[in-house]
Structure formats: C-alpha cells, structure tokens
Design an enzyme around this catalytic site. Structure first.
Site, PDB file in Angstrom:
ATOM      1  N   ARG A  39     -16.073   1.394 -20.218  1.00  0.00           N
ATOM      2  CA  ARG A  39     -16.222  -0.035 -20.487  1.00  0.00           C
ATOM      3  C   ARG A  39     -17.168  -0.649 -19.458  1.00  0.00           C
ATOM      4  NH1 ARG A  39     -10.631   1.184 -20.464  1.00  0.00           N
ATOM      5  NH2 ARG A  39      -9.628   1.040 -22.503  1.00  0.00           N
ATOM      6  N   HIS A  85       0.810  -1.199   0.000  1.00  0.00           N
ATOM      7  CA  HIS A  85       0.000   0.000   0.000  1.00  0.00           C
ATOM      8  C   HIS A  85       0.851   1.260   0.000  1.00  0.00           C
ATOM      9  CE1 HIS A  85      -3.993  -1.954   1.472  1.00  0.00           C
ATOM     10  NE2 HIS A  85      -3.940  -1.832   0.177  1.00  0.00           N
ATOM     11  N   GLU A  93     -14.358  -0.894 -35.646  1.00  0.00           N
ATOM     12  CA  GLU A  93     -13.283  -1.791 -35.237  1.00  0.00           C
ATOM     13  C   GLU A  93     -13.247  -3.070 -36.064  1.00  0.00           C
ATOM     14  OE1 GLU A  93     -13.863  -2.977 -31.160  1.00  0.00           O
ATOM     15  OE2 GLU A  93     -16.041  -3.014 -31.379  1.00  0.00           O
ATOM     16  N   ASP A 102      -8.464  -3.178 -31.916  1.00  0.00           N
ATOM     17  CA  ASP A 102      -9.055  -4.279 -32.670  1.00  0.00           C
ATOM     18  C   ASP A 102      -9.019  -4.019 -34.172  1.00  0.00           C
ATOM     19  OD1 ASP A 102      -9.581  -6.142 -30.725  1.00  0.00           O
ATOM     20  OD2 ASP A 102     -11.545  -5.329 -30.235  1.00  0.00           O
ATOM     21  N   ARG A 149     -20.029   2.588 -23.501  1.00  0.00           N
ATOM     22  CA  ARG A 149     -20.120   1.468 -24.433  1.00  0.00           C
ATOM     23  C   ARG A 149     -21.004   0.372 -23.838  1.00  0.00           C
ATOM     24  NH1 ARG A 149     -14.621  -1.339 -26.148  1.00  0.00           N
ATOM     25  NH2 ARG A 149     -14.800  -2.255 -24.064  1.00  0.00           N
TER      26      ARG A 149
END
Length: 650
Positions: free
Chosen positions: A407, A300, A541, A565, A443
């Site tokens: 995402r 940490h 893509e 992609d 998305r």
C-alpha cells in the site's frame, strides 16, 4: 487493517467530555487505531492528541484500525462519532469480565482453577507456568556532592551518555535481537541524547549540582511529566525515561545494575516494572513469561514480548512482597490472569494449554518454508500485505512468498510534504530486493477524500468511498502520479515488480495509465536513467470491474480481488456498519458469484488472478478461491503459515 471515513455528528465536536469518552471506548479494543482530520493524524487512544486535532461537528474524519478486533473497533467508534449526543453518558468501566472474553488464538482459563490471585493487562497472549525470577533492582539513592569544577562535571555527564548509548547500540548487534527490539533500542538512544534532557542537566550542573544528582533530578522530573499525560502511549514512555536515567546515573556512579542476563531457561520474570533495556539483556528464548505490577499494553516491553511470543501480564494487582516470595507463577497473557503458587489442578490445566499452544506453533512452523501445493499438484503463492518497509522482517520470518499488496499510500500519509521520486524509487527497490526472486505487487496511490495527503486539496464529499479517490484522483493530479510511475519503472530493474491499479471502473482508465507509463519511459530514456518493465494489473473491487472483467482482462496481465471493498460495493452494505453486518459477508452468494465471474474472465484470457483482501486468509474460503483458479493469496504476515497449511490440505 481497515479504514472508514465519515462526517462527525457529535454536537459541538470532540471537546473535552466526548473526546474523553471516545478515547475510553478506543482503549477497550486491542487494535491500534488512528484518526485523521483537518490534515492531521493522532492516536484514537490519546485524549490530548485527539483534542489537539480540533475536530468539530460536520468535519470529515478517517479512522484507521489495525489489529485482531479492528472491525469491531471501527464499528463502535464510527457509531460514536456519528451519534449527536455521544459523550453525554459516561461509559462503564471495563471490569475483569471484559478481559476474559476469549478471542481467536487466546487460551481459555484453566477449568476448575481457583479464584484468580491477580488481574492485569493482557499484554502478550499465550500461557506460561514456571519458576519465578524476581527482578527488583534497588532504588538508587543519590547524595549530592560539592562541585569544584563544573566543566569537568559536565564532561563526566557527556561521557556517561556516550557510554550508555554505546552500550545500547552494541546490544542491537546480538543475533537474537529482531527489528522490533532494535527499533526500541534506537528510541532509547534518542531519549538519552534528547536535547531538552541534555540542556536541563547541564543547567543543573551550572547551578552547582554534581552530574549524578543533576541527571537523577532532571530524569525524575521528566519521568513524572510523562506519567501525568492522558495519552497512554506518551505515559508509557515514563518507563523509557526512568530506564535511561538509571543507566546514566549508574555510569556516573561507576556501578553495575542487576541484570536479566542471569535468567535461567524457562523462568517467569516477576517484577515491579521491566524496561525494554532490561528485557533486551535477557536471552529472550529463555523467558517463559512476564508478570509486572506496572506497565501497559502500549509499553515497549509489551511490544517486545509480543514480537518474541513471550506471554505477558502487566499492571498486575499483586503485592510486591507476594511476587518476590513466590516460587511458581502461572499466567494467561491473553486474558490477563495471574496465578501465584497455583495448585495441582491449575498447574495441570496451564500445562495442557501450553502444550496445545506449542503443538500448534510447531505444526505451523513447518509451513514457513513451504511453497504450498494442493494434493492435485496446484502451486499457490501465499504472500504478505504490507504498508511499510518496517514490516519486511516479520513477513520474511513467517515465510511470505513475496508481497501481494504493498500500500503505497503510507508513503504519502502523515507527512507535511509529498515524497520525492527518489524517495519512492528507493522504497520500492528495497522492497523488491528484500523478496527477490518472489514477486512484489505494488499498488499505485489509493488515496482520496477519505485519506487526505499533503499537497492535495480535497473538496468535501458526502461519500468519499464513491468519490474522487484512487486512480480517479491520480489521473487528474499527474504532478503527483507521474513521479510515482517513474519511481516504479526505476525500481522495476530488480525484475520482480508488478504494478496494481486501484478503483478501476472503466477500461479507459487503464489505457490512460498505460499512456502515462509510456510518457515516463520516454522521459527516463532521454535522461539516461535505468528502468525496467513489469506486469500491470487491476484490482477487482468495484461491480463495474466485475461486469467488465472480460474486457479488462485483455488489457492487463493480472487481476487482484480486493474482497473488502468488493463485498461492501456488491452488497451495498458498509462493512463497518453493524446494522448491515448480516449483509456484509464475503461468503454471501452474490459476492461469491462476482468473484467467480472475475476468475472465469481471467482464466479465459490466460492471465493470473490473486486475492488480497482479508478473506484471502480464511480457511473456509481458500478452497473456493483455489477451485476457481486463484493462484495467489495475500494477507497479514501472521496468517501466512496457517494459510499455507490450508492449501496443502486441499
């Protein structure tokens, strides 16, 4: 962040020996690496967790890597897992030479410097030079005392835990404590209130031990248990357990610990070990650097150092007495070098490196609040790629002009149950409100055979990247897709939400999604639930999307180019396969031609186009994107200031 799915070819799977070799290989990279198989996910750097996945030969697995060397890491690890005899030959132990490899953003070793005094773990990059602040708290010695009233002793222990956790919580309110440090403090609080720890201490008190010695005995035992673990992340929690135990025992003894609050500005902390709680007490802006004899890049304190830009070397091979007596320390957190009492030449070299780093940071700092405009007057939005709400503070700090790619699959992965519509709506709305009035591009679920989730049975696919994934899966599993679409409509009331569809290869897929959105709007109207409208876009893509770009542009409001992609599909070259790396280049003429074609279609249709793949942050490609009409570039938060500077210089 990149990922790769494949079939494991290692003979007999990842049993003890190949698992150990795989973990050693994973640890040689700085990127955070996760591996998923059989519906479970674990750190690729944990032999224990890896073996618990039970990965067998011919199982399908997915690797997900995030970090500066993510591509190299996935290439090497994928090759390992697809090699039948992997694990039969022991890996060479990395020596100092491996740590000195200079990466982007690292500082080179001082020229003409003397032999290095000690090597350690490169925990947080950057160069430091300054007077030492020796931090060596005395070892606690507990003499057990007779207990007359076990109830009172148990109450004292409870009060001590309450006092310590209250102190932890109060420290979160400091203005210089960011989200990362606050999260770590929360972890310390959870550890202090851990049920097993509490139960064991109470049992020791019931056996006649006083609270202080009981807490010390139990805490020491748990610390030792952590230290014996193979998993570096779990092992690093020994630092936290030791810290929590110490604070509770000090509270029971009525004593105060030595503190980094007295650290003078510009000093380098030298210590045997520093816990996150110790570091949180310091004015972090005053810390020039950190050198510890113990610790790892997964601890940490390392995470906090990186979050606050403090150069740090942990696990340094330097005698304690030498560190304690040193007056001046120099270090390179990018290579793991430490210089004790550096001579004049080394000090000069370190000072020059510090000046260069400061100049670059200062130059980029000016761009955080800038809305970049090219010299010809074209405004470009530079946004962030995010996967979780926890990344919001970092993106705002670097000056993100919204989110170019959120995402949503991370809401679904690593869960035992699917997220509800309400959960999703809250997440999307929180995201939109955090960046308003800038846009957030969300998305829809881009998940499939290469990224399994709870509640969906995926059949084996030889090539999941060309299989049942993204919008293809969602249109068939409307029980999963419609709750997400309803959640997006509900979040759109904020006014800055845009929705992006992945893996589009046919205009019929877009129309099918539009029809589902219409159904969801009608349902929400009947239910009296507020919802809003938004722009709808598709990811460019697939080669099909490029060829159909003119038709798709008439169906949607915007395009977003996924260069990762798109490059591998256009070139028919796996971006993680080193044997075809020379083909997998976004700057390849074929890929640039595909991007230019999509941009042309967007211009002619009067819709905007952005880039959300890794290439969006590349200074060598940004001019090409802008020249072709791209108006939004989305990337990792750390790259935003540099990209803004690049745009303004066009």
């Amino acid at each position: 962040m990149i990922e790769r799915s494949f079939v494991v070819r290692v003979h007999d799977g990842l049993h003890a020996r190949p698992a150990t070799q795989f973990v050693k290989l994973a640890k040689s990279f700085g990127a955070d690496i996760q591996i998923s198989c059989n519906g479970q996910t674990a750190s690729a750097k944990s032999a224990v967790k890896l073996m618990l996945l039970g990965i067998k030969e011919n199982d399908e697995a997915t690797l997900l890597a995030t970090g500066d060397d993510e591509a190299e890491a996935l290439s090497a690890l994928t090759t390992f897992l697809q090699t039948p005899g992997a694990g039969d030959v022991a890996l060479k132990k990395a020596g100092p030479s491996a740590a000195t490899a200079k990466g982007e953003g690292e500082t080179a070793s001082p020229q003409g410097a003397p032999d290095r005094d000690g090597w350690g773990v490169a925990a947080s990059e950057g160069t430091a030079l300054g007077p030492t602040f020796a931090f060596f708290p005395p070892v606690l010695k507990i003499d057990p005392v007779p207990v007359a009233d076990m109830g009172a002793e148990t109450a004292r222990f409870t009060a001590a835990v309450d006092s310590v956790t209250a102190g932890f919580a109060a420290n979160k309110d400091r203005p210089d404590i960011g989200a990362d440090a606050a999260g770590i403090i929360d972890a310390l609080i959870d550890l202090a209130r851990d049920a097993d720890f509490d139960q064991a201490v109470r049992a020791a008190i019931a056996d006649g031990r006083d609270a202080a010695s009981a807490a010390m005995t139990v805490g020491t035992k748990l610390t030792a248990d952590f230290e014996t673990m193979e998993d570096p992340y779990i092992r690093a929690r020994a630092e936290d357990m030791r810290s929590v135990t110490r604070q509770i025992v000090l509270s029971l003894l009525g004593e105060r610990d030595v503190s980094l609050a007295e650290l003078p500005p510009g000093a380098v902390i030298v210590a045997d070990e520093i816990t996150a709680w110790d570091l949180a007490k310091a004015k972090l802006a005053d810390v020039a650097g950190i050198v510890c004899r113990k610790g790892a890049a997964t601890s940490h304190v390392a995470i906090m150092a990186r979050a606050y830009g403090i150069p740090a070397v942990l696990g340094a091979a330097i005698a304690e007495d030498r560190l304690k007596s040193a007056l001046t320390i120099g270090l390179n957190g990018g290579t793991g070098q430490v210089f004790v009492e550096p001579d004049a030449a080394t000090r000069t070299a370190l000072s020059m490196a510090i000046a260069r780093e400061a100049a670059d940071r200062k130059a980029l700092e000016a761009y955080r609040a800038v809305e970049p405009v090219t010299r010809s007057g074209k405004r470009i939005e530079v946004a962030a790629n995010l996967g979780t709400l926890a990344e919001i503070p970092g993106a705002l700090e670097t000056g993100a002009m919204g989110v170019g790619l959120f995402r949503t699959e991370f809401l679904f992965m690593e869960r035992k149950t699917l997220p509800t519509e309400d959960e999703q709506a809250r997440t999307y709305r929180t995201l939109a409100e955090a960046f308003a009035p800038y846009p957030v591009v969300i998305r829809t679920l881009d998940i499939g055979g290469d990224k399994p989730i709870a509640g969906v049975d995926f059949e084996h696919e030889d090539n999941p990247f060309l299989g049942w994934r993204g919008v293809r899966m969602c249109l068939e599993r409307r029980d999963i897709f419609k709750p997400q679409l309803r959640a997006l409509l509900r979040a759109a009331v904020v006014g800055n939400v845009k929705v992006l569809l992945p893996m589009i290869a046919d205009g019929g897929e877009v129309e099918a999604v539009k029809q589902l959105f219409a159904e969801c709007r009608a349902e929400l109207d009947r239910e009296g639930v507020a919802h809003g409208g938004f722009e709808l876009g598709v990811m460019i893509e697939t080669p099909a999307a490029v060829f159909l770009a003119a038709d798709l542009a008439r169906q949607v409001d915007f395009f977003s180019i996924g260069t990762n992609d798109l490059t591998q599909y256009v070139m028919a070259a796996d971006r993680l396969n080193p044997k075809v790396a020379n083909l997998n280049r976004t700057e390849h003429p074929a890929v640039l031609a595909a991007i230019a074609a999509a941009c042309k279609a967007a211009r002619e249709a009067g819709i905007w186009i952005g880039v959300c793949g890794e290439a969006a942050a590349r200074p060598d490609l940004i001019p090409f994107f802008v020249e072709n009409g791209v108006t939004e570039l989305s990337m990792s938060s750390a790259a935003i200031p540099r990209a803004k500077r690049c745009v303004t210089e066009l």
